[in-house]
Design a protein around this motif. Structure first.
Motif, PDB file in Angstrom:
ATOM      1  N   PHE A  13      52.397  25.036   1.109  1.00 43.90           N
ATOM      2  CA  PHE A  13      52.772  25.702   2.118  1.00 43.90           C
ATOM      3  C   PHE A  13      52.574  27.273   2.767  1.00 43.90           C
ATOM      4  O   PHE A  13      52.378  27.391   3.932  1.00 43.90           O
ATOM      5  CB  PHE A  13      54.524  25.756   1.574  1.00 43.90           C
ATOM      6  N   VAL A  14      52.225  27.809   1.890  1.00 45.97           N
ATOM      7  CA  VAL A  14      52.017  29.059   1.676  1.00 45.97           C
ATOM      8  C   VAL A  14      50.635  29.751   2.680  1.00 45.97           C
ATOM      9  O   VAL A  14      50.288  30.555   3.038  1.00 45.97           O
ATOM     10  CB  VAL A  14      51.812  29.997  -0.100  1.00 45.97           C
ATOM     11  N   LEU A  15      49.902  29.251   2.400  1.00 43.66           N
ATOM     12  CA  LEU A  15      47.878  28.733   3.530  1.00 43.66           C
ATOM     13  C   LEU A  15      48.323  28.467   4.398  1.00 43.66           C
ATOM     14  O   LEU A  15      47.528  29.215   5.607  1.00 43.66           O
ATOM     15  CB  LEU A  15      47.561  27.882   2.099  1.00 43.66           C
ATOM     16  N   ALA A  47      49.773  37.203   8.171  1.00 42.35           N
ATOM     17  CA  ALA A  47      48.806  35.966   7.631  1.00 42.35           C
ATOM     18  C   ALA A  47      47.963  36.799   6.626  1.00 42.35           C
ATOM     19  O   ALA A  47      48.322  36.001   5.538  1.00 42.35           O
ATOM     20  CB  ALA A  47      48.409  35.344   9.258  1.00 42.35           C
ATOM     21  N   ALA A  48      47.126  37.673   6.784  1.00 42.56           N
ATOM     22  CA  ALA A  48      46.290  37.624   6.347  1.00 42.56           C
ATOM     23  C   ALA A  48      46.275  38.550   5.085  1.00 42.56           C
ATOM     24  O   ALA A  48      46.070  39.059   3.834  1.00 42.56           O
ATOM     25  CB  ALA A  48      45.169  39.232   6.279  1.00 42.56           C
ATOM     26  N   ALA A  49      48.087  39.665   4.603  1.00 39.44           N
ATOM     27  CA  ALA A  49      49.382  39.851   3.501  1.00 39.44           C
ATOM     28  C   ALA A  49      49.245  39.099   2.089  1.00 39.44           C
ATOM     29  O   ALA A  49      48.349  40.192   1.045  1.00 39.44           O
ATOM     30  CB  ALA A  49      50.423  40.271   3.275  1.00 39.44           C
ATOM     31  N   TYR A  50      48.930  38.755   2.839  1.00 40.94           N
ATOM     32  CA  TYR A  50      48.618  36.934   1.187  1.00 40.94           C
ATOM     33  C   TYR A  50      47.673  37.185   0.846  1.00 40.94           C
ATOM     34  O   TYR A  50      47.646  37.101  -0.399  1.00 40.94           O
ATOM     35  CB  TYR A  50      49.186  35.447   1.512  1.00 40.94           C
ATOM     36  N   SER A  51      46.738  36.708   0.754  1.00 37.44           N
ATOM     37  CA  SER A  51      44.898  37.445   0.752  1.00 37.44           C
ATOM     38  C   SER A  51      44.519  38.692   0.397  1.00 37.44           C
ATOM     39  O   SER A  51      44.415  39.567  -0.573  1.00 37.44           O
ATOM     40  CB  SER A  51      44.178  37.236   1.836  1.00 37.44           C
ATOM     41  N   MET A  52      45.921  39.633   0.960  1.00 39.13           N
ATOM     42  CA  MET A  52      45.054  40.971   0.611  1.00 39.13           C
ATOM     43  C   MET A  52      45.948  41.472  -1.144  1.00 39.13           C
ATOM     44  O   MET A  52      44.700  41.776  -1.745  1.00 39.13           O
ATOM     45  CB  MET A  52      45.783  42.581   1.094  1.00 39.13           C
ATOM     46  N   GLY A  55      43.719  39.484  -4.968  1.00 34.97           N
ATOM     47  CA  GLY A  55      43.074  40.241  -5.535  1.00 34.97           C
ATOM     48  C   GLY A  55      43.588  40.830  -7.014  1.00 34.97           C
ATOM     49  O   GLY A  55      43.411  40.501  -7.904  1.00 34.97           O
ATOM     50  N   LEU A  56      44.290  41.342  -6.745  1.00 37.86           N
ATOM     51  CA  LEU A  56      45.430  42.510  -7.230  1.00 37.86           C
ATOM     52  C   LEU A  56      46.244  40.728  -8.409  1.00 37.86           C
ATOM     53  O   LEU A  56      46.187  40.893  -9.902  1.00 37.86           O
ATOM     54  CB  LEU A  56      46.481  42.915  -6.751  1.00 37.86           C
ATOM     55  N   GLY A  57      46.442  40.164  -7.918  1.00 37.03           N
ATOM     56  CA  GLY A  57      46.748  39.339  -9.077  1.00 37.03           C
ATOM     57  C   GLY A  57      45.981  38.206  -9.587  1.00 37.03           C
ATOM     58  O   GLY A  57      46.266  37.879 -10.109  1.00 37.03           O
ATOM     59  N   PHE A  58      44.792  38.057  -8.886  1.00 41.59           N
ATOM     60  CA  PHE A  58      43.703  37.720  -9.750  1.00 41.59           C
ATOM     61  C   PHE A  58      43.363  37.989 -11.205  1.00 41.59           C
ATOM     62  O   PHE A  58      42.686  38.000 -11.694  1.00 41.59           O
ATOM     63  CB  PHE A  58      42.618  37.217  -8.597  1.00 41.59           C
ATOM     64  N   GLN A 104      53.806  37.251  -2.462  1.00 42.91           N
ATOM     65  CA  GLN A 104      53.346  35.582  -2.441  1.00 42.91           C
ATOM     66  C   GLN A 104      51.801  35.766  -2.932  1.00 42.91           C
ATOM     67  O   GLN A 104      51.502  35.003  -3.571  1.00 42.91           O
ATOM     68  CB  GLN A 104      54.119  35.095  -1.842  1.00 42.91           C
ATOM     69  N   GLY A 105      51.466  36.881  -2.432  1.00 42.54           N
ATOM     70  CA  GLY A 105      49.674  36.811  -3.003  1.00 42.54           C
ATOM     71  C   GLY A 105      49.065  37.209  -4.334  1.00 42.54           C
ATOM     72  O   GLY A 105      48.354  37.019  -4.437  1.00 42.54           O
TER      73      GLY A 105
END
Length: 255
Positions: A13-15, A47-52, A55-58, A104-105
């Motif tokens: 859903f997020v993607l 849309a890009a905020a999730y991927s931004m 990296g921090l979550g990773f 969510q990211g």
């Protein structure tokens, strides 16, 4: 394993959500009855905020998983996604939408952590099936999001998308802690109880848990690594391709 499947459904859903949100907030606002309006540039940032923040979550989630356990990290990942959907569903403007997606990211590392959890909680003969099935759940989540996007508004879609992570977090409450993590922490009696709950008490299970506990006892009896040595080892690990490849995937996932 059901919470892991719900987690991957939530990721789907997020993607896919930008496909529903972007046309609604960049159009005239009549199709989905939205009062929130954005330029194409602003919609692209949302849309890009999730991927931004991915990296921090990773970087954050694996150390937390080692410190606080698998149940904690799985519940946390799903609650982060759930919180993001609530913020998005109630969002009155573009900055709040951006904040919801960015929050969510922080859960993005869960895509890789769930593979670890599948390995620790499932029988070796069934691990391949569960890993493939949870990946399929991501595609199912994407399909549902795109399909219902024709009939639901972006706010209604956000409320619908909040259900899988809520169920995943709730399901985690009924999990035992991972036997591997309990053994790593030296809690061997709890490790044995948890392993028997997950895998039963047959001879094969008894042999496997005995090997697990024996291996961890040997590691704990070895000389402890000094903090300086540990820091150098971690820095070297972060330069390896095994770290850099998935880290790059996280950063570039939605570029």
């Amino acid at each position: 394993m059901v919470p892991l499947i719900f987690h991957h459904l939530a990721i789907g859903f997020v993607l896919s959500y930008p496909a529903v949100l972007t046309p609604a907030i960049t159009g005239n606002g009549t199709r989905n009855g939205t009062e929130v309006q954005a330029t194409k540039g602003e919609a692209a940032w949302v849309a890009a905020a999730y991927s931004m923040t991915g990296g921090l979550g990773f970087l954050m989630l694996p150390p937390l998983m080692q410190l606080y356990g698998r149940r904690f990290i799985n519940a946390t990942m799903n609650l982060i996604i759930f919180l993001g959907w609530i913020i998005i569903a109630l969002s009155p403007n573009v900055p709040t939408l951006l904040a919801g997606r960015a929050i969510q990211g922080l859960s993005f590392g869960g895509l890789y952590i769930c593979s670890i959890l599948a390995g620790e909680y499932s029988h070796p003969k069934r691990r391949g099936f569960f890993i493939i099935f949870k990946i399929t759940a991501t595609s199912i989540g994407e399909l549902i999001c795109h399909g219902f996007g024709f009939t639901l508004s972006w706010r209604q879609m956000a409320w619908l998308a909040s259900i899988p992570p809520a169920l995943a977090a709730l399901g985690t409450v009924f999990w035992p802690e991972s036997p591997s993590w309990l053994a790593y922490k030296g809690r061997f009696d709890e490790c044995l109880t948890s392993f028997e709950w997950i895998r039963g008490k047959d001879m094969e299970s008894k042999r496997e848990v005995k090997e697990l506990i024996t291996a961890q006892k040997k590691l704990r009896n070895m000389k402890r690594t000094k903090k300086s040595g540990l820091l150098i080892r971690n820095l070297k690990a972060m330069r390896s391709k095994e770290f850099l490849k998935p880290f790059t995937v996280v950063l570039m996932r939605q570029v």
